[in-house]
Design a protein around this motif. Structure first.
Motif, PDB file in Angstrom:
ATOM      1  N   ALA A 102       0.836  -1.206   0.000  1.00 38.28           N
ATOM      2  CA  ALA A 102       0.000   0.000   0.000  1.00 38.28           C
ATOM      3  C   ALA A 102       0.871   1.257   0.000  1.00 38.28           C
ATOM      4  O   ALA A 102       0.584   2.217  -0.729  1.00 38.28           O
ATOM      5  CB  ALA A 102      -0.934  -0.002   1.205  1.00 38.28           C
ATOM      6  N   ASP A 103       1.956   1.248   0.775  1.00 33.77           N
ATOM      7  CA  ASP A 103       2.876   2.391   0.788  1.00 33.77           C
ATOM      8  C   ASP A 103       3.558   2.553  -0.569  1.00 33.77           C
ATOM      9  O   ASP A 103       3.770   3.677  -1.033  1.00 33.77           O
ATOM     10  CB  ASP A 103       3.939   2.233   1.876  1.00 33.77           C
ATOM     11  CG  ASP A 103       3.392   2.425   3.285  1.00 33.77           C
ATOM     12  OD1 ASP A 103       2.248   2.919   3.425  1.00 33.77           O
ATOM     13  OD2 ASP A 103       4.101   2.058   4.238  1.00 33.77           O
ATOM     14  N   ASP A 153       1.136   4.208  -2.904  1.00 27.41           N
ATOM     15  CA  ASP A 153       1.040   5.641  -2.584  1.00 27.41           C
ATOM     16  C   ASP A 153       2.254   6.393  -3.116  1.00 27.41           C
ATOM     17  O   ASP A 153       2.113   7.452  -3.727  1.00 27.41           O
ATOM     18  CB  ASP A 153       0.922   5.853  -1.069  1.00 27.41           C
ATOM     19  CG  ASP A 153      -0.426   5.437  -0.511  1.00 27.41           C
ATOM     20  OD1 ASP A 153      -1.394   5.281  -1.298  1.00 27.41           O
ATOM     21  OD2 ASP A 153      -0.515   5.248   0.726  1.00 27.41           O
ATOM     22  N   LEU A 154       3.441   5.862  -2.874  1.00 28.23           N
ATOM     23  CA  LEU A 154       4.666   6.509  -3.345  1.00 28.23           C
ATOM     24  C   LEU A 154       4.695   6.550  -4.879  1.00 28.23           C
ATOM     25  O   LEU A 154       5.114   7.543  -5.477  1.00 28.23           O
ATOM     26  CB  LEU A 154       5.895   5.779  -2.802  1.00 28.23           C
ATOM     27  CG  LEU A 154       7.251   6.378  -3.172  1.00 28.23           C
ATOM     28  CD1 LEU A 154       7.352   7.836  -2.732  1.00 28.23           C
ATOM     29  CD2 LEU A 154       8.375   5.550  -2.543  1.00 28.23           C
ATOM     30  N   TYR A 155       4.219   5.498  -5.518  1.00 28.64           N
ATOM     31  CA  TYR A 155       4.156   5.464  -6.971  1.00 28.64           C
ATOM     32  C   TYR A 155       3.271   6.593  -7.497  1.00 28.64           C
ATOM     33  O   TYR A 155       3.655   7.323  -8.414  1.00 28.64           O
ATOM     34  CB  TYR A 155       3.634   4.100  -7.433  1.00 28.64           C
ATOM     35  CG  TYR A 155       3.422   4.005  -8.921  1.00 28.64           C
ATOM     36  CD1 TYR A 155       4.498   4.101  -9.801  1.00 28.64           C
ATOM     37  CD2 TYR A 155       2.158   3.822  -9.454  1.00 28.64           C
ATOM     38  CE1 TYR A 155       4.314   4.022 -11.181  1.00 28.64           C
ATOM     39  CE2 TYR A 155       1.960   3.739 -10.823  1.00 28.64           C
ATOM     40  CZ  TYR A 155       3.043   3.840 -11.677  1.00 28.64           C
ATOM     41  OH  TYR A 155       2.854   3.764 -13.028  1.00 28.64           O
ATOM     42  N   ARG A 156       2.113   6.768  -6.900  1.00 30.45           N
ATOM     43  CA  ARG A 156       1.198   7.827  -7.349  1.00 30.45           C
ATOM     44  C   ARG A 156       1.813   9.207  -7.130  1.00 30.45           C
ATOM     45  O   ARG A 156       1.724  10.082  -8.002  1.00 30.45           O
ATOM     46  CB  ARG A 156      -0.139   7.702  -6.632  1.00 30.45           C
ATOM     47  CG  ARG A 156      -0.926   6.491  -7.097  1.00 30.45           C
ATOM     48  CD  ARG A 156      -2.299   6.390  -6.440  1.00 30.45           C
ATOM     49  NE  ARG A 156      -2.859   5.090  -6.687  1.00 30.45           N
ATOM     50  CZ  ARG A 156      -2.986   4.126  -5.779  1.00 30.45           C
ATOM     51  NH1 ARG A 156      -2.592   4.327  -4.534  1.00 30.45           N
ATOM     52  NH2 ARG A 156      -3.505   2.969  -6.092  1.00 30.45           N
ATOM     53  N   VAL A 157       2.463   9.416  -5.993  1.00 31.19           N
ATOM     54  CA  VAL A 157       3.121  10.697  -5.716  1.00 31.19           C
ATOM     55  C   VAL A 157       4.233  10.947  -6.738  1.00 31.19           C
ATOM     56  O   VAL A 157       4.378  12.057  -7.259  1.00 31.19           O
ATOM     57  CB  VAL A 157       3.680  10.714  -4.272  1.00 31.19           C
ATOM     58  CG1 VAL A 157       4.629  11.877  -4.045  1.00 31.19           C
ATOM     59  CG2 VAL A 157       2.528  10.760  -3.267  1.00 31.19           C
TER      60      VAL A 157
END
Length: 149
Positions: A96-97, A100-104
């Motif tokens: 999940a992290d 999230d980091l991928y999207r950011v």
């Protein structure tokens, strides 16, 4: 297409690309403490069936570090970066992290993200861990041959 990764004794490993009907190409891969960057590409692209650097080379593009921007390929590159970071930290970041980091990362680079799930992250990590085990077993100066179609 064959990707032949050779473990170097200095600062670089090497990837040679053998494609039907085209001259072989080679790339020096800076050592990074985990599998080579282009081996991460292989793991991501073969698992998710996405077109990134390796897929573009398969379809005839030159194996250079300066390819024209392409949405899917750019999204793959951002994902490869996320998996490299995961590898550098021990391959144990939460999926999940990582998403999230991928999207950011995609937002920061103005790159459309690939549609991914936690299952996708788990599947790619499993493949990268398999590749890591294979690469660790390769002796200095020896090669690991991977098939990409």
């Amino acid at each position: 297409m064959q990707l032949i990764f050779t473990k170097g004794s200095g600062k670089y490993d090497r990837m040679d690309i053998v494609r039907n009907g085209l001259p072989a190409e080679g790339i020096d891969c800076p050592k990074q403490g985990i599998i080579p960057h282009d081996m991460v590409h292989f793991g991501v692209e073969i698992t998710l069936h996405k077109r990134g650097f390796i897929g573009r080379v398969l379809h005839g593009e030159a194996a250079t570090f300066q390819m024209e921007a392409e949405p899917e390929s750019d999204g793959v590159e951002r994902l490869v970066e996320i998996f490299q970071a995961d590898g550098w930290s021990g391959w144990n970041s939460s999926p999940a992290d990582m998403l999230d980091l991928y999207r950011v990362t995609c937002d920061a680079r103005q790159c459309p993200p690939l549609q991914l799930s936690i299952d996708d992250i788990d599947a790619v990590r499993k493949k990268l861990l398999e590749l890591t085990a294979l690469w660790q077993a390769v002796a200095m100066g020896a090669s690991l041959v991977l098939e990409f179609e």
